[in-house]
Design a protein around this motif. Structure first.
Motif, PDB file in Angstrom:
ATOM      1  N   SER A  14     -34.208 -56.679 -98.092  1.00  0.00           N
ATOM      2  CA  SER A  14     -34.879 -57.970 -97.938  1.00  0.00           C
ATOM      3  C   SER A  14     -35.594 -58.358 -99.228  1.00  0.00           C
ATOM      4  CB  SER A  14     -35.873 -57.915 -96.779  1.00  0.00           C
ATOM      5  OG  SER A  14     -36.972 -57.120 -97.145  1.00  0.00           O
ATOM      6  N   ARG A  43     -42.030 -58.500 -89.856  1.00  0.00           N
ATOM      7  CA  ARG A  43     -40.609 -58.382 -90.211  1.00  0.00           C
ATOM      8  C   ARG A  43     -39.689 -58.999 -89.164  1.00  0.00           C
ATOM      9  NH1 ARG A  43     -39.254 -55.166 -94.654  1.00  0.00           N
ATOM     10  NH2 ARG A  43     -41.000 -53.970 -95.453  1.00  0.00           N
ATOM     11  N   LEU A  44     -40.191 -59.988 -88.471  1.00  0.00           N
ATOM     12  CA  LEU A  44     -39.413 -60.659 -87.422  1.00  0.00           C
ATOM     13  C   LEU A  44     -39.429 -62.174 -87.581  1.00  0.00           C
ATOM     14  CD1 LEU A  44     -40.639 -58.727 -84.264  1.00  0.00           C
ATOM     15  CD2 LEU A  44     -38.329 -58.694 -85.215  1.00  0.00           C
ATOM     16  N   GLY A  45     -40.098 -62.662 -88.601  1.00  0.00           N
ATOM     17  CA  GLY A  45     -40.202 -64.111 -88.759  1.00  0.00           C
ATOM     18  C   GLY A  45     -41.162 -64.747 -87.785  1.00  0.00           C
ATOM     19  N   GLU A  46     -42.138 -63.961 -87.312  1.00  0.00           N
ATOM     20  CA  GLU A  46     -43.082 -64.531 -86.348  1.00  0.00           C
ATOM     21  C   GLU A  46     -44.464 -64.804 -86.937  1.00  0.00           C
ATOM     22  OE1 GLU A  46     -43.049 -62.067 -82.856  1.00  0.00           O
ATOM     23  OE2 GLU A  46     -41.014 -62.701 -82.344  1.00  0.00           O
ATOM     24  N   GLY A 105     -45.374 -65.114 -90.505  1.00  0.00           N
ATOM     25  CA  GLY A 105     -45.445 -65.959 -91.700  1.00  0.00           C
ATOM     26  C   GLY A 105     -46.174 -65.345 -92.880  1.00  0.00           C
ATOM     27  N   THR A 163     -44.425 -65.302 -96.370  1.00  0.00           N
ATOM     28  CA  THR A 163     -43.872 -66.571 -96.850  1.00  0.00           C
ATOM     29  C   THR A 163     -43.872 -66.678 -98.383  1.00  0.00           C
ATOM     30  OG1 THR A 163     -44.606 -67.666 -94.836  1.00  0.00           O
ATOM     31  CG2 THR A 163     -44.139 -69.098 -96.733  1.00  0.00           C
ATOM     32  N   VAL A 216     -39.912 -69.952 -97.016  1.00  0.00           N
ATOM     33  CA  VAL A 216     -39.048 -69.115 -96.172  1.00  0.00           C
ATOM     34  C   VAL A 216     -39.766 -67.787 -95.926  1.00  0.00           C
ATOM     35  CG1 VAL A 216     -36.892 -70.102 -97.078  1.00  0.00           C
ATOM     36  CG2 VAL A 216     -37.843 -68.054 -98.147  1.00  0.00           C
ATOM     37  N   HIS A 217     -39.280 -67.058 -94.917  1.00  0.00           N
ATOM     38  CA  HIS A 217     -39.790 -65.713 -94.677  1.00  0.00           C
ATOM     39  C   HIS A 217     -39.083 -64.767 -95.643  1.00  0.00           C
ATOM     40  CE1 HIS A 217     -41.772 -66.782 -90.950  1.00  0.00           C
ATOM     41  NE2 HIS A 217     -40.670 -67.304 -90.473  1.00  0.00           N
ATOM     42  N   CYS A 235     -39.200 -61.695 -95.507  1.00  0.00           N
ATOM     43  CA  CYS A 235     -38.729 -60.521 -94.749  1.00  0.00           C
ATOM     44  C   CYS A 235     -37.351 -60.769 -94.135  1.00  0.00           C
ATOM     45  CB  CYS A 235     -39.735 -60.140 -93.659  1.00  0.00           C
ATOM     46  SG  CYS A 235     -39.764 -61.256 -92.232  1.00  0.00           S
ATOM     47  N   LEU A 236     -37.031 -62.037 -93.853  1.00  0.00           N
ATOM     48  CA  LEU A 236     -35.734 -62.358 -93.236  1.00  0.00           C
ATOM     49  C   LEU A 236     -34.734 -62.872 -94.261  1.00  0.00           C
ATOM     50  CD1 LEU A 236     -36.735 -64.186 -89.910  1.00  0.00           C
ATOM     51  CD2 LEU A 236     -36.433 -61.747 -90.338  1.00  0.00           C
ATOM     52  N   THR A 237     -35.181 -62.978 -95.520  1.00  0.00           N
ATOM     53  CA  THR A 237     -34.284 -63.453 -96.572  1.00  0.00           C
ATOM     54  C   THR A 237     -33.695 -62.233 -97.261  1.00  0.00           C
ATOM     55  OG1 THR A 237     -35.706 -65.374 -96.910  1.00  0.00           O
ATOM     56  CG2 THR A 237     -34.151 -64.850 -98.678  1.00  0.00           C
ATOM     57  N   LEU A 238     -32.385 -62.126 -97.264  1.00  0.00           N
ATOM     58  CA  LEU A 238     -31.781 -61.016 -97.991  1.00  0.00           C
ATOM     59  C   LEU A 238     -31.956 -61.296 -99.487  1.00  0.00           C
ATOM     60  CD1 LEU A 238     -28.537 -60.280 -95.941  1.00  0.00           C
ATOM     61  CD2 LEU A 238     -30.745 -59.143 -95.843  1.00  0.00           C
ATOM     62  N   SER A 258     -30.347 -60.412 -90.185  1.00  0.00           N
ATOM     63  CA  SER A 258     -31.143 -59.429 -90.929  1.00  0.00           C
ATOM     64  C   SER A 258     -31.943 -58.556 -89.956  1.00  0.00           C
ATOM     65  CB  SER A 258     -32.050 -60.101 -91.959  1.00  0.00           C
ATOM     66  OG  SER A 258     -33.015 -60.891 -91.320  1.00  0.00           O
ATOM     67  N   ILE A 259     -32.392 -59.139 -88.851  1.00  0.00           N
ATOM     68  CA  ILE A 259     -33.131 -58.350 -87.849  1.00  0.00           C
ATOM     69  C   ILE A 259     -32.174 -57.413 -87.114  1.00  0.00           C
ATOM     70  CG2 ILE A 259     -34.501 -58.450 -85.735  1.00  0.00           C
ATOM     71  CD1 ILE A 259     -35.609 -61.138 -86.695  1.00  0.00           C
ATOM     72  N   ARG A 268     -31.502 -54.545 -89.360  1.00  0.00           N
ATOM     73  CA  ARG A 268     -32.645 -53.640 -89.521  1.00  0.00           C
ATOM     74  C   ARG A 268     -32.794 -52.746 -88.291  1.00  0.00           C
ATOM     75  NH1 ARG A 268     -36.847 -56.829 -89.943  1.00  0.00           N
ATOM     76  NH2 ARG A 268     -36.096 -57.528 -91.947  1.00  0.00           N
ATOM     77  N   GLN A 325     -40.396 -72.203 -91.824  1.00  0.00           N
ATOM     78  CA  GLN A 325     -39.740 -71.135 -92.577  1.00  0.00           C
ATOM     79  C   GLN A 325     -38.377 -70.791 -91.979  1.00  0.00           C
ATOM     80  OE1 GLN A 325     -43.003 -71.195 -91.683  1.00  0.00           O
ATOM     81  NE2 GLN A 325     -44.218 -69.695 -92.804  1.00  0.00           N
ATOM     82  N   SER A 333     -34.242 -71.616 -93.508  1.00  0.00           N
ATOM     83  CA  SER A 333     -33.195 -70.621 -93.741  1.00  0.00           C
ATOM     84  C   SER A 333     -32.102 -70.690 -92.701  1.00  0.00           C
ATOM     85  CB  SER A 333     -33.785 -69.206 -93.711  1.00  0.00           C
ATOM     86  OG  SER A 333     -34.773 -69.027 -94.670  1.00  0.00           O
ATOM     87  N   VAL A 391     -42.856 -71.323 -82.920  1.00  0.00           N
ATOM     88  CA  VAL A 391     -42.363 -69.990 -83.269  1.00  0.00           C
ATOM     89  C   VAL A 391     -41.699 -69.243 -82.110  1.00  0.00           C
ATOM     90  CG1 VAL A 391     -42.874 -67.755 -84.312  1.00  0.00           C
ATOM     91  CG2 VAL A 391     -44.047 -69.791 -85.133  1.00  0.00           C
TER      92      VAL A 391
END
Lengths: 164, 294
Positions: A25, A44-47, A49, A52, A60-61, A63-66, B33-34, B37, B101, B105, B188
């Motif tokens: 990530s 690490r779940l996009g919850e 923020g 960011t 963007v997050h 953590c969720l962006t490769l 990605s989740i 992981r 966010q 994406s 969210v």
């Protein structure tokens, strides 16, 4: 076995390079490979923020962006906002309006605020709330954060700072 | 894990047709990605279509259908003036999907392929009678969205196929659509229940000419209601008629009983959300019919 991929990206205006696994990530590359620990990481779940960052100007997050998706692109982290002498106006507004307590959410919060103000320079209170919905703060109750973003948008200085 | 970034859809299809690698198509990566992981998906190869311009567009075709490229982000759909004008309910749904966010994406195609039953777009697209275009080296085929969803996290995509396009047919005359959801946080969170509907009116704007209603988040997969068209088509619309139809729709759905809500609670939510969605779509349909009649 799979080969590591060479990554070349611009972080806060500087070209940076790293070798990454395709599944890595962006937040791990920023923090562990490039030493930019201003970006925090939590769910690490996009919850939440917390992680960011701006990717080509959009929040963007990380953590969720490769990391491979940042190849050849522009990344802005909290380290990239302040000038040599001065804080960024949003950072300054956060200080003046007491918009942080523990500070963990602050880097992500400020980058979401920046993305919002870059797109909507004079947001309404509702637009500020909407722009920050992806960022959790467990200390402030949000009120001061919203005030700080509104102040930054309107270039309001605290009375102490005075003139200019 | 190998990583490739094809320069065209046809290159992506070629890469995916190679049976030696256990490949996964990667778009925004929000879900994948989740899944990676957590070890739920272990691809040998990632084929990224995130930046494939060929799959990022929204346009209206000769039949007035709205066609959206699968790699178009939620945010691009939310802010597209064409979509706001053509399918306002779609732009509205996107505006309330997850967070800025995630919307920056995540892509519409990725969302549909992940097939999480709680995702927001599916019920609305089912209500709007959308279909999907699937591409592979073998050619293209079009499936209705109803046929596309096969079960929890399961779609009709063959291993060598890529979702290329989402097609929403022209709205019927004098029609309106709406999507209502309920979640813990205002943003969210995935909803406990989501209900979308499209209602169209007869020429005198008094009766229902056609209605579709879809429910998401309560069962393993988003579903179109079978009772709604039967109960509403041709009926003179009124608040009691809509209330009765909403209750019937809630009794028909398969609801899960889990940590985030009991089956009874979810069924109750579906009835409430169905009534609200039908009422709003009906109002919008009347507003759409008003200029015709004046």
């Amino acid at each position: 076995m799979s080969a590591l991929l060479p990554l070349r990206l611009t972080v806060n205006g500087r070209t940076r390079e790293a070798l990454v696994d395709a599944g890595r990530s962006l937040v791990d590359v920023l923090r562990d490979d490039l030493g930019l620990t201003g970006t925090k990481v939590n769910c690490r779940l996009g919850e939440c923020g917390t992680c960011t960052v701006l990717l080509d100007g959009r929040n963007v997050h990380a953590c969720l962006t490769l990391a491979v998706h940042a190849n050849g692109r522009n990344v802005t982290t909290i380290e990239g906002l302040a000038g040599e002498e001065r804080l960024h106006p949003i950072q300054q507004a956060f200080v003046e309006h007491h918009a942080l307590q523990c500070g963990y959410c602050t880097p992500g919060m400020i980058l979401s605020a920046k993305a919002l103000l870059d797109e909507t320079p004079r947001p309404t209170r509702r637009e500020i709330q909407h722009g920050l919905t992806g960022n959790l703060c467990r200390c402030t109750g949000y009120e001061q954060i919203i005030e700080a973003v509104a102040a930054a948008a309107h270039g309001v200085r605290s009375p102490k700072e005075g003139g200019s | 894990m190998e990583y490739v970034e094809p320069r065209s859809l046809s290159e992506a299809c070629d890469a995916l047709s190679d049976e030696r690698s256990d490949a996964k198509v990667l778009a925004g990566g929000v879900a994948l990605s989740i899944m990676m992981r957590w070890g739920l998906v272990k691809p040998g190869r990632l084929i990224s279509i995130r930046y494939l311009e060929e799959l990022r567009y929204a346009r209206v075709d000769n039949h007035q259908a709205l066609r959206i490229g699968a790699a178009t982000t939620h945010r691009e759909i939310e802010t597209s003036s064409l979509i706001r004008e053509q399918q306002p309910a779609l732009a509205e749904m996107e505006r309330r999907l997850a967070s800025v966010q995630v919307r920056n994406s995540g892509t519409l195609g990725g969302n549909l392929c992940h097939a999480d039953s709680a995702a927001d777009p599916a019920p609305l697209l089912l209500a709007l009678d959308a279909s999907v275009v699937l591409a592979s080296v073998r050619g293209r085929r079009t499936l209705s969205l109803k046929e596309f969803f096969r079960g929890y996290l399961t779609t009709a995509l063959a291993p060598d196929e890529i979702l290329a396009e989402i097609v929403i047919p022209a709205q019927p005359p004098r029609s309106g659509a709406a999507y209502m959801k309920h979640s813990t946080r205002n943003a969210v969170d995935f909803p406990f229940a989501g209900v979308a509907t499209q209602v169209s009116l007869s020429t005198d704007a008094a009766s229902c000419a056609g209605a579709r209603l879809a429910v998401g988040a309560v069962g393993p997969t988003p579903r179109l209601s079978e009772s709604i068209p039967r109960l509403l088509d041709g009926r003179l619309l009124s608040e009691p008629v809509i209330g009765e139809a909403a209750t019937a729709a809630s009794l028909e759905v398969e609801v899960a009983d889990d940590a985030s809500g009991s089956a009874e609670y979810r069924r109750h939510l579906v009835a409430v959300l169905a009534r609200r969605a039908l009422t709003q779509a009906w109002e919008r349909a009347r507003a759409a019919a008003a200029p015709e009649r004046s």
